[in-house]
Design a protein around this motif. Structure first.
Motif, short mmCIF file in Angstrom:
data_model
loop_
_atom_site.label_atom_id
_atom_site.label_comp_id
_atom_site.label_asym_id
_atom_site.label_seq_id
_atom_site.Cartn_x
_atom_site.Cartn_y
_atom_site.Cartn_z
N VAL A 1 67.41 32.45 46.12
CA VAL A 1 67.93 33.39 47.12
C VAL A 1 69.04 32.70 47.90
CG1 VAL A 1 67.34 34.71 49.18
CG2 VAL A 1 65.70 34.55 47.28
N LYS A 2 70.15 33.38 48.10
CA LYS A 2 71.31 32.77 48.75
C LYS A 2 71.02 32.35 50.18
CE LYS A 2 74.76 35.11 45.90
NZ LYS A 2 75.91 36.05 45.87
N ASP A 3 70.27 33.18 50.90
CA ASP A 3 69.91 32.87 52.28
C ASP A 3 68.80 31.82 52.26
OD1 ASP A 3 68.58 32.92 54.83
OD2 ASP A 3 69.55 34.83 55.25
N PHE A 4 69.12 30.59 52.70
CA PHE A 4 68.16 29.49 52.57
C PHE A 4 66.89 29.74 53.37
CE2 PHE A 4 66.61 25.14 53.62
CZ PHE A 4 66.25 24.77 52.33
N ALA A 5 67.02 30.35 54.54
CA ALA A 5 65.84 30.65 55.35
C ALA A 5 64.90 31.60 54.61
CB ALA A 5 66.25 31.24 56.70
N LYS A 6 65.48 32.58 53.89
CA LYS A 6 64.65 33.52 53.13
C LYS A 6 64.07 32.84 51.89
CE LYS A 6 66.83 37.73 54.82
NZ LYS A 6 67.54 38.99 54.49
N ARG A 7 64.78 31.86 51.37
CA ARG A 7 64.23 31.09 50.24
C ARG A 7 62.98 30.33 50.69
NH1 ARG A 7 68.25 26.89 47.70
NH2 ARG A 7 69.68 28.36 48.71
N ILE A 8 63.09 29.68 51.84
CA ILE A 8 61.93 28.97 52.40
C ILE A 8 60.79 29.94 52.67
CG2 ILE A 8 61.08 27.76 54.44
CD1 ILE A 8 62.64 25.92 52.70
N ARG A 9 61.13 31.09 53.24
CA ARG A 9 60.13 32.10 53.55
C ARG A 9 59.39 32.56 52.29
NH1 ARG A 9 56.27 33.84 56.76
NH2 ARG A 9 56.09 36.11 56.92
N SER A 10 60.12 32.68 51.19
CA SER A 10 59.51 33.09 49.93
C SER A 10 58.43 32.12 49.49
CB SER A 10 60.60 33.20 48.85
OG SER A 10 60.06 33.61 47.61
N PHE A 11 58.71 30.82 49.60
CA PHE A 11 57.71 29.82 49.20
C PHE A 11 56.54 29.76 50.18
CE2 PHE A 11 61.42 27.99 46.85
CZ PHE A 11 60.89 28.15 45.59
N GLU A 12 56.81 30.02 51.44
CA GLU A 12 55.72 30.07 52.42
C GLU A 12 54.78 31.22 52.12
OE1 GLU A 12 57.98 28.21 56.37
OE2 GLU A 12 57.96 30.38 56.04
N LEU A 13 55.34 32.39 51.82
CA LEU A 13 54.52 33.56 51.51
C LEU A 13 53.73 33.37 50.22
CD1 LEU A 13 57.04 36.39 52.49
CD2 LEU A 13 54.90 35.84 53.66
N LEU A 14 54.37 32.74 49.23
CA LEU A 14 53.67 32.50 47.96
C LEU A 14 52.47 31.60 48.19
CD1 LEU A 14 53.54 32.80 44.88
CD2 LEU A 14 55.06 30.82 44.71
N LYS A 15 52.65 30.57 48.99
CA LYS A 15 51.52 29.67 49.28
C LYS A 15 50.41 30.43 49.98
CE LYS A 15 48.95 26.14 50.00
NZ LYS A 15 49.14 25.32 51.17
N GLU A 16 50.76 31.27 50.94
CA GLU A 16 49.74 32.07 51.64
C GLU A 16 48.98 32.97 50.65
OE1 GLU A 16 51.60 34.28 54.73
OE2 GLU A 16 52.39 32.49 55.77
N ALA A 17 49.69 33.51 49.70
CA ALA A 17 49.07 34.44 48.75
C ALA A 17 47.99 33.78 47.90
CB ALA A 17 50.14 35.05 47.85
N PHE A 18 48.12 32.46 47.65
CA PHE A 18 47.18 31.78 46.76
C PHE A 18 46.43 30.66 47.45
CE2 PHE A 18 49.97 33.85 43.75
CZ PHE A 18 49.10 34.19 42.72
N SER A 19 46.36 30.71 48.75
CA SER A 19 45.79 29.58 49.50
C SER A 19 44.37 29.22 49.06
CB SER A 19 45.80 29.88 51.00
OG SER A 19 45.08 31.08 51.27
N GLU A 20 43.56 30.22 48.69
CA GLU A 20 42.18 29.90 48.33
C GLU A 20 41.98 29.63 46.86
OE1 GLU A 20 42.40 34.22 47.21
OE2 GLU A 20 43.39 32.83 48.54
N LEU A 21 43.06 29.77 46.05
CA LEU A 21 42.94 29.57 44.61
C LEU A 21 43.63 28.31 44.11
CD1 LEU A 21 43.55 33.20 43.25
CD2 LEU A 21 41.39 31.96 43.37
#
Length: 336
Positions: A314-334
């Motif tokens: 993603v060109k917007d670096f802040a949104k790129r970081i946000r994407s990885f943060e959300l992905l981690k949240e999605a699988f935190s227990e797995l």
């Protein structure tokens, strides 16, 4: 069933930025990946490119190891066809000695650039060994165990690390899967390059069926894919909409994936061969964390992969970081 999540970063140079900006983002992303407990962080190899800064993964890996403390760092991947297996082994033995237990050596089959850069990288070579032969020699060098019949028997690769780099095979075809299986190595299928799920399925089946158990290792399957997670499905779709998958089909039957239509046309000019260009929507897994979670669980169920390596350009670096943060949240227990 547990799952491992990792990151591939290509050090993309976006409009208005330069290579220093691209590498700064790569460093920040590696540190964020470690903070979020991603399993590994890989960087790519591209040559003669105005869009990608990462032409020397070994050098970049060294810097990233110094800027992080725990996360595994590696190449996705080293284009072994261009290089001496002995020198690649030396480079990665140095890295593995600097950061024991943290270094991955991913090996790619693609040229990593246009014919002009391939010619420059292979200057002076008359008849290069096959990739299979080079890979076999690399494995021997990495572990300092040359076969008795090897003409250089007795040669050592220094330094000798306590924990050599782990080797992975990257590919987009059944042939690459068969090479990984024959070598008894983990296999990474790059779905973000070849989005044909039928080919991915065939590659995984060939890998499992042909895995060389005599190597004393266990099969390991990883899927690399493009992914965008956002706070809404609409935002994710908007962020993904600008990306295309560009393929060049040469008259000899060879097909390659490149970054832009201009690169495809330049590739054709440099080969002086007839070619056609195909442009499709990029294969991107996208949506909210709930949407992406279900998509990845479905993919894991279909292919029985052990790990996902995700790329998010993603060109917007802040949104790129946000994407990885959300992905981690999605699988935190797995995560494992």
């Amino acid at each position: 069933m547990g799952i491992k999540l990792s990151i591939l970063d290509q050090s993309v140079i976006f409009p208005g930025e330069n290579s220093t900006d691209a590498f700064r983002h790569t460093i920040e992303l590696a540190q964020k990946a470690e903070e979020l407990d991603y399993h590994r962080f890989w960087v790519s190899e591209h040559h003669d490119s105005e869009q990608v800064a990462g032409s020397s993964p070994e050098v970049l890996i060294s810097h990233l190891l110094a800027k992080t403390e725990r996360i595994r760092i590696g190449s996705g991947g080293i284009m072994l066809q261009h290089y001496s297996p002995y020198k690649v082994a030396e480079n990665f033995n140095v890295l593995a000695s600097l950061a024991p237990g943290r270094v991955d050596l991913g090996i790619g089959r693609a040229p990593g650039g246009l014919p002009r850069s391939t010619k420059a990288l292979q200057q002076g070579l008359t008849e290069a060994p096959s990739l299979s032969d080079k890979l076999n020699e690399l494995q021997q060098f990495i572990h300092n165990r040359l076969d008795d019949e090897h003409p250089l028997k007795g040669l050592r690769v220094s330094p000798i690390p306590s924990q050599p780099a782990d080797i992975y095979i990257l590919g987009t075809s059944v042939a690459s899967a068969e090479l990984a299986a024959e070598s008894g190595l983990p296999y990474v299928f790059a779905l973000f390059i070849n989005g044909d799920h039928a080919v991915a399925q065939a590659a995984f089946e060939a890998y499992r069926a042909g895995f060389n158990v005599d190597k004393g290792t266990q099969p390991k399957l990883i899927l690399a894919l493009s992914l965008i997670v956002a706070d809404s499905d609409e935002e994710a779709k908007e962020l993904a909409g600008e990306y295309k998958n560009v393929k060049i089909h040469l008259e000899n039957g060879k097909t390659l994936t490149v970054g832009t239509i201009e690169q495809a046309e330049e590739y054709g000019r440099q080969t002086q061969a007839k070619f056609t260009v195909e442009v499709k929507e990029a294969e991107i897994t996208k949506g909210t964390k709930e949407t992406v979670r279900q998509q990845l669980l479905d993919i894991q169920g279909k292919y029985a992969v052990d790990e996902f390596i995700v790329a998010t350009s993603v060109k917007d670096f802040a949104k790129r970081i946000r994407s990885f943060e959300l992905l981690k949240e999605a699988f935190s227990e797995l995560l494992v």
